[in-house]
Design an enzyme around this catalytic site. Structure first.
Site, mmCIF file in Angstrom:
data_model
loop_
_atom_site.group_PDB
_atom_site.id
_atom_site.type_symbol
_atom_site.label_atom_id
_atom_site.label_comp_id
_atom_site.label_asym_id
_atom_site.label_seq_id
_atom_site.Cartn_x
_atom_site.Cartn_y
_atom_site.Cartn_z
ATOM 1 C CB VAL A 302 10.797 -8.226 0.659
ATOM 2 C CG1 VAL A 302 10.147 -7.325 1.745
ATOM 3 C CG2 VAL A 302 10.335 -9.804 0.730
ATOM 4 C CB ALA A 303 13.049 -4.130 -1.903
ATOM 5 C CG ASP A 349 -31.274 24.647 -2.202
ATOM 6 O OD1 ASP A 349 -31.100 24.796 -3.391
ATOM 7 O OD2 ASP A 349 -31.690 23.588 -1.623
ATOM 8 C CG ASP A 665 -33.975 20.000 -4.176
ATOM 9 O OD1 ASP A 665 -34.419 20.607 -5.398
ATOM 10 O OD2 ASP A 665 -34.130 20.895 -3.178
ATOM 11 C CG ASN A 764 8.848 -2.484 2.699
ATOM 12 O OD1 ASN A 764 9.568 -1.707 2.607
ATOM 13 N ND2 ASN A 764 8.813 -3.398 1.675
ATOM 14 C CG ASP A 768 9.164 3.566 5.247
ATOM 15 O OD1 ASP A 768 9.920 4.275 6.082
ATOM 16 O OD2 ASP A 768 8.949 3.331 4.112
#
Ligand code: ADP
Ligand code: MG
Length: 940
Positions: A302-303, A349, A665, A764, A768
């Site tokens: 998991v880390a 332009d 163009d 996680n 975080d």
């Protein structure tokens, strides 16, 4: 019914419409209900539930599902074999908790993705095609989807045709229908009925949905819309929004994959290490130590996966697209958001983008005499003063002015406040104003007076490759072809001059004319020569533009002022500081171009290189490549040259943004890394080819977009820095536990992981990832526009990113481990020791996020400038403390409550790495910067 073989009258009657008034709004509404919107059926949008499930395909989720299965298996084992009910229930809770955290995170992500999708849809709506439609007697610009059968529409070069049409009027109308017929040449359109069995490709009196008007103009009546059109019949379903992965998404994807492999290696290594150690120490492997080992392995798994990264990434990019739109830049795909920030050249332009496009004639030459024009703006009042300072003789410039307004489709009209408003091409408007100052008006000229009569027979529109416009008139019983255009182009075709009402050979006058043109251009004036030629009836009706635009008789030349936009100067300064090169590309005279480039700060001196179209034509690609990097002005170029300029810059690995407004163009815009179209004055075709549409047509918006692009990219780097640091810290603290704790410390056994899998999961996915999202909203750092553009060839980990992540993550992981060992040695319980480690990590990261959000150091930014971040950090801090206090979470996450003193101590101590490291960097950087300055001085 077939339309191709009917007369216009029959069709109009059939569709119950009129070419004079169009449909009424009432009629249009009823028809829209009956026929539905004018669009092809869309591919079905992915249903919400499927999008939700899709988020579970990520590798982390798979690991977690394995973890859940393992937990449940271990619970089963305990129930049935060991009979340890308490331990079994703990495993069940663990499984439930994992699923819960995953569900919360999934919900959050899903919500973010959905709202991102919505703002993307809103942006997509903003860039719908439009058409000019006659409704209730007035011409309006309507979204193409609102078109219904019976609508009368008007098209001109650069428009897309939306819906199938029958032409009612076609003037030099040429259309590209290659999408239906495969025929790449433009087809000239007509209005008369054709045989009923005419093939699609030969139905010249019809227009088909999806084709492009490349020349002239026309009026048509809509006969079919949506899936009823020829295009609808052959096309299956239309593609929705472009959701291709952007380069950075791709590299993050591959980075995640690499991390996954590294993680697998680390996990196998730790499991192997643990097993071998046990075998050596005890000679056997105990079943319940396996549980400890597997929970460590799961925690490491998991880390090590930066799971939030891909999702946060795509959301941050979307936030970016929204940010751009707020500053009037509309992007079509998320990759452009990213590319914009890396732009090294902006080729723009001149007319309308760098200048105001508010054109006024200030000087002219006619009948051998130079005049100054008085008066301002569009108000048709002002005298013409000759070189002697006295008003001129109207007879001297009468014909010149007549031709200027006859070869012209622009108008000026007073509005309610009696202010004069321009309609049509700004260059032509300036001529209308000029003539009106002497009372010469187009409408009056075309009105029959006595036996004098003028009729317009043909209009060959201006085009920036020919740089001329021609109108053929019948004046009494004579025919004249009137041509106006760029003087140096026209000069090659003039043989005579009109002096004192008589046609004379031009050779004696030529020098004076040439000198006048240079004088005008040197004063930054845009120049246009005005000529006429008497032609035969046959020529008048049939000759091509090539045949008409020769042997011209010179009437005069005008000098038009088009003031630079005030704010552009500052933008160019800013871009120059940001090492972005600004290049001016114009169809104007090189002397005019240079004068304006200098006023704007694009070039510094009169000696700067200017390349004109004629020279460019003679240069090989290799020649051009040699000078392209330091040429900032291109003059008298055609749209075809633009593409070459882009290609050669790209050869030098430059990231090129190129603007364009006309239909020609489009190829250059496609070739550029960022094609930029004008939202107001641009044609539909260029908007279609562009990656960025300027809603306000302003150059400053390009500069803002580049800044936003850079901001977004640096925000992405910031959150990646943050996320990866977390991963390194987590993995390291766990590994240190595996390898360094070989004997029990007080209550903590040798196989106790530093953090539980759920603690890692919490960090996680909750504590975080919320601050990470918030980093996406950060405003630019103060020195962002003083740095070099990003090198797109470089990996995202380059430029010290990897080192910074490893150092910060390493120190943080070390601290977490030390906190754990300290707690254990103080005799704290397993849960308390792990909680101390957990909070050290959480707060360490919450401090670190303030460091991560700066490319420099923590001390370079106001920590409270991003209110979302403050909220996210506040929430993460509070909730992380709460999970150590609430029994349910104690149970499932393995947390335990601590004393007040400990909480306070952890918050303070966890700040140390960030402040110390950032402080060292700040000091080193100061020294470093001095050294760098010195280096530069050395080089020079
Ligand atoms: P840009 O968009 O860079 O100003 P254009 O292609 O519009 O360049 O114009 C190039 C030249 O063509 C101008 O310098 C002028 O001499 C001439 N020109 C521009 N507009 C018209 C017009 N409507 N009719 C005739 N000549 C024109
Ligand atoms: Mg132009």
């Amino acid at each position: 019914m077939k339309w191709v073989n009917q007369t216009a009258e029959v069709i109009l009657e059939r569709l119950e419409t009129s070419r004079l008034t169009g449909l009424s709004d009432q009629q249009a509404t009823t028809r829209l209900e009956r026929y539905g919107p004018n669009q092809l059926q869309q591919t079905e949008r992915e249903p919400a539930w499927r999008m939700f499930l899709k988020s579970f395909k990520e590798p982390l989720i798979i690991v977690l599902l394995i973890a859940t299965t393992l937990a449940l298996a271990s619970a089963l084992y305990d129930f049935n074999v060991t009979g340890d009910r308490q331990h079994a229930m703990a495993s069940v809770y663990e499984a439930v908790a994992i699923l819960l955290i995953v569900a919360i995170n999934g919900g959050l992500t899903f919500y973010q993705t959905r709202s991102a999708q919505k703002s993307l849809d809103a942006l997509a709506n903003l860039r719908q095609h439009h058409m000019t439609v006659l409704r209730g007697q007035t011409w309006k610009s309507l979204a193409a989807t609102k078109l219904v059968p019976g609508d009368i529409v008007s098209v001109k070069a650069g428009d897309f045709i939306e819906g199938d049409l029958r032409w009612l009027k076609a003037s030099e109308l040429q259309i590209n229908e290659s999408h239906l017929t495969g025929e790449s040449d433009a087809i000239t359109k007509t209005v008369d009925p054709l045989a009923a069995d005419t093939e699609l490709g030969d139905q010249t009196n019809m227009g088909f949905s999806g084709s492009m008007v490349v020349n002239g103009n026309g009026i048509g009546v809509v006969v079919a819309t949506g899936m009823q059109t020829e295009l609808g019949k052959i096309s299956g379903l239309m593609q929705g929004i472009d959701d291709q992965k952007t380069p950075i998404e791709k590299s993050v994807h591959s980075l995640s994959k690499k991390l996954l492999i590294i993680a697998a290696g680390i996990i196998l290594l730790t499991i192997g290490y643990d097993l071998v150690k046990q075998l050596i120490e005890t000679g056997a492997i105990a079943i319940d130590s396996l549980a400890g080992i597997s929970s460590t392995a799961i925690a490491i798994a998991v880390a090590s996966i930066p799971d939030a990264m891909p999702v946060v990434l795509s959301i941050v990019l979307t936030i970016g697209a929204k940010m751009l739109a707020d500053s009037k830049g509309l992007v079509k795909s998320l990759s452009s958001v990213e590319t914009l920030g890396a732009t090294t050249y902006i080729a723009s332009d001149k007319t309308g983008t760098l200048t105001k496009n508010e054109m006024t004639v200030t000087r002219f030459l006619a009948n051998g005499e130079n005049y100054r024009v008085e008066g301002n703006g569009y108000t048709p009042v002002g005298d013409f003063l000759g070189t002697d300072g006295k008003p001129g003789q109207p007879d001297d410039y009468q014909r010149f002015l007549e031709v200027a307004v006859l070869n012209n489709e622009a108008e000026i009209k007073p509005d309610d406040q009696q202010n004069w408003r321009p309609f049509g091409n700004p260059t032509d408007v300036s001529l209308v104003v000029l003539a009106a100052k002497q009372g010469v008006k187009r409408d009056a000229l075309l009105e029959k007076s006595g036996d004098h009569d003028i009729d317009i027979i043909r209009v060959i529109p201006f085009d920036s490759t020919r740089k001329m416009m021609t109108v053929v008139i019948k004046e009494d019983d004579k025919y004249y072809s009137l041509t106006k255009g760029a003087p140096d182009v026209v000069a090659l075709r003039t043989t005579h001059v009109l002096l004192g009402g008589h046609v004379a050979d031009i050779s004696n006058a030529q020098d004076h004319i040439d000198q006048t043109i240079l004088d005008f251009a040197g004063d930054a004036l845009r120049t246009i020569a005005i000529t006429q030629r008497e032609v035969t009836e046959k020529q008048a009706l049939e000759a091509t533009s090539e045949e008409l635009e020769r042997e011209l008789c010179f009437l005069g030349v005008v000098g038009i002022i088009d003031p630079p936009r005030e704010e552009v100067k500052a933008s160019i300064k800013k871009l120059t500081a940001a090492s972005v090169n600004v290049v001016m590309i114009t169809g104007d005279h090189d002397v005019t171009a240079k004068a304006i480039a200098k006023q704007l700060g694009i070039i510094q001196s009169d000696n700067a290189r200017v390349i004109v179209g004629r020279t460019l034509e003679k240069m090989s690609d290799e020649d051009l490549a040699k000078v392209v990097m330091d040429t900032n002005v291109y003059a008298r170029v055609t749209p075809e040259h633009k593409q070459r300029i882009v290609k050669q810059l790209q050869k030098h690995k430059q990231v090129v943004a190129m603007t364009g407004d006309g239909i020609n163009d489009a190829p250059a815009l496609k070739a550029a890394d960022i094609g930029i179209a004008m939202g107001i004055n641009g044609t539909e075709v260029t908007k279609d080819a562009a990656n960025l549409i300027l809603l306000d047509d302003k150059f400053t918006t390009i500069e803002k977009s580049v800044e936003s692009g850079r901001t977004i990219f640096s925000n992405i780097l910031n959150f990646m820095r943050h996320e990866l640091t977390t991963n390194v810290a987590e993995v390291l603290s766990l590994l240190l536990g595996v390898f360094l704790i070989t004997a029990p410390i007080e209550q903590v056994t040798a196989v106790t992981p530093t953090l539980t899998a759920l603690m890692v999961l919490w960090v996680n996915m909750i504590s975080d990832s919320l601050p990470s999202f918030a980093l996406g909203y950060d405003r630019p750092e103060s020195d962002l526009m003083k740095q070099q553009p990003r090198n797109t060839q470089q990996s995202i980990l380059a430029n010290g990113m990897l080192r910074r992540v490893l150092v910060r993550g390493g120190v943080m992981g070390g601290l977490v481990f030390v906190a754990f060992v300290w707690a254990a040695s103080q005799g704290f319980s397993v849960a308390q020791s792990q909680t101390i480690a957990f909070l050290t990590l959480v707060f360490g990261q919450l401090w670190h996020v303030y460091d991560a959000r700066s490319a420099n150091t923590l001390f370079d930014r106001n920590p409270f400038s991003n209110s979302r971040l403050t909220l996210a950090v506040g929430f993460a801090a509070t909730s992380s403390i709460l999970v150590t206090l609430i029994p349910f979470f104690n149970h499932v996450m393995g947390t335990a409550s601590l004393s007040m003193g400990l909480y306070a101590g952890i918050i303070v101590i966890s700040a140390i790495p960030t402040f110390v490291l950032s402080g060292i960097k700040k000091l080193v950087k100061r020294g470093g910067r001095q050294r760098r300055d010195w280096d530069v001085a050395e080089e020079e």
